[in-house]
Design an enzyme around this catalytic site. Structure first.
Site, PDB file in Angstrom:
ATOM      1  N   HIS A 141       0.830  -1.198   0.000  1.00 17.03           N
ATOM      2  CA  HIS A 141       0.000   0.000   0.000  1.00 17.03           C
ATOM      3  C   HIS A 141       0.869   1.254   0.000  1.00 17.03           C
ATOM      4  O   HIS A 141       2.081   1.186   0.199  1.00 17.03           O
ATOM      5  CB  HIS A 141      -0.930   0.011   1.216  1.00 17.03           C
ATOM      6  CG  HIS A 141      -2.086  -0.929   1.103  1.00 17.03           C
ATOM      7  ND1 HIS A 141      -2.015  -2.251   1.482  1.00 17.03           N
ATOM      8  CD2 HIS A 141      -3.341  -0.751   0.628  1.00 17.03           C
ATOM      9  CE1 HIS A 141      -3.173  -2.845   1.261  1.00 17.03           C
ATOM     10  NE2 HIS A 141      -4.002  -1.952   0.746  1.00 17.03           N
ATOM     11  N   LYS A 145      -0.621   4.910   4.518  1.00 16.75           N
ATOM     12  CA  LYS A 145      -1.470   3.960   5.235  1.00 16.75           C
ATOM     13  C   LYS A 145      -0.867   3.676   6.604  1.00 16.75           C
ATOM     14  O   LYS A 145       0.319   3.359   6.722  1.00 16.75           O
ATOM     15  CB  LYS A 145      -1.614   2.663   4.444  1.00 16.75           C
ATOM     16  CG  LYS A 145      -2.601   1.666   5.054  1.00 16.75           C
ATOM     17  CD  LYS A 145      -2.823   0.480   4.121  1.00 16.75           C
ATOM     18  CE  LYS A 145      -3.780  -0.554   4.715  1.00 16.75           C
ATOM     19  NZ  LYS A 145      -5.124   0.000   4.979  1.00 16.75           N
TER      20      LYS A 145
END
Length: 249
Positions: A141, A145
């Site tokens: 990600h 995040k």
């Protein structure tokens, strides 16, 4: 016309959901909730209890710390809620399950239909390959995040475990020990960097062969589309826990 309250209205996902809803004719956003109360096509409130508009369903893309207020408002209004936030701990998951006994709750770790298909494919692969293959999950990600591993990675691991006879443990931190891999573990690994939207690989490693199931999200819009579809689906539903499985069947 399904009327939506959007929590996290002025966040990144909130903006994407606004654009998705604007392109549809079966739903509209009537109010938003955000610390940034800048409003556009609908009023945005700093607190849910300040909302004046009536609605059919709530979409939440905010933060796990706001779960108590979200569930309390949903219960008070007997209003279905689509929970699209990730990073909940076990106690919060238990709270969500308890809330679903009295109000309609849609909860999934990933709003993408493709990811939910991947989970089903992983279950089928596990059923065929069984204990002859080691299973590892890698998720990637963007560098903003904050939770790791992703809720989706845990969802995929849970799906795999439903097809295995032996109880499995999740291994997150192999660097802290020096020993061979055991058969009753699933390795889950997190990568954070750049603007990666979301990538998940399930690796089945056997003797002289490797099978990898993969999903790559190319934009946040796939999650927004899933959340809006879930909101339309949830309008008018009775109390209970709903997932992507119920929506796509």
């Amino acid at each position: 016309m399904i009327k939506i309250i959007l929590c996290g209205a002025n966040g990144k996902m909130g903006k994407v959901i606004q654009s998705v809803v604007a392109a549809r004719n079966d739903c509209k956003i009537v109010a938003g909730v955000d610390l940034n109360t800048e409003s556009a096509e609908f009023p945005v409130y700093a607190d849910m209890n300040s909302i004046n508009e009536s609605a059919d369903v709530i979409i939440d893309f905010t933060n796990p710390v706001l779960l108590d207020n979200l569930l309390a408002y949903s219960a008070a209004k007997s209003m279905p809620v689509v929970i699209a936030t990730t990073g909940y701990d076990d106690n919060q998951k238990a709270m969500i399950e308890k809330a679903a006994t009295k109000t309609p709750v849609f909860f999934t770790y990933n709003m993408s239909i493709g990811i939910n298909l991947l989970a089903n494919l992983a279950k089928k692969a596990t059923n065929v390959l069984g204990n002859d293959f080691d299973i590892e999950i890698v998720e990637k990600h963007h560098n903003q995040k904050i939770d790791a591993p992703s809720g989706t990675a845990l969802m995929l691991a849970d799906a795999v475990c439903t097809e295995l006879d032996n109880p499995m443990k999740y291994e997150f931190d192999r660097h802290s020990k020096r020993e061979k891999r055991t058969k009753n573990e699933i390795g889950i690994h997190s990568v954070r960097g750049g603007t990666i939207v979301g990538e998940h690989d399930i690796i089945f490693a056997g003797r002289d062969e490797i099978i990898t199931l993969s999903h790559s999200a190319r934009s946040k819009e796939i999650f927004a589309v899933g959340a809006v579809n879930a909101a339309v689906f949830m309008a008018g539903k009775p109390a209970g826990m709903y997932t992507m499985k119920e929506m796509i069947e």
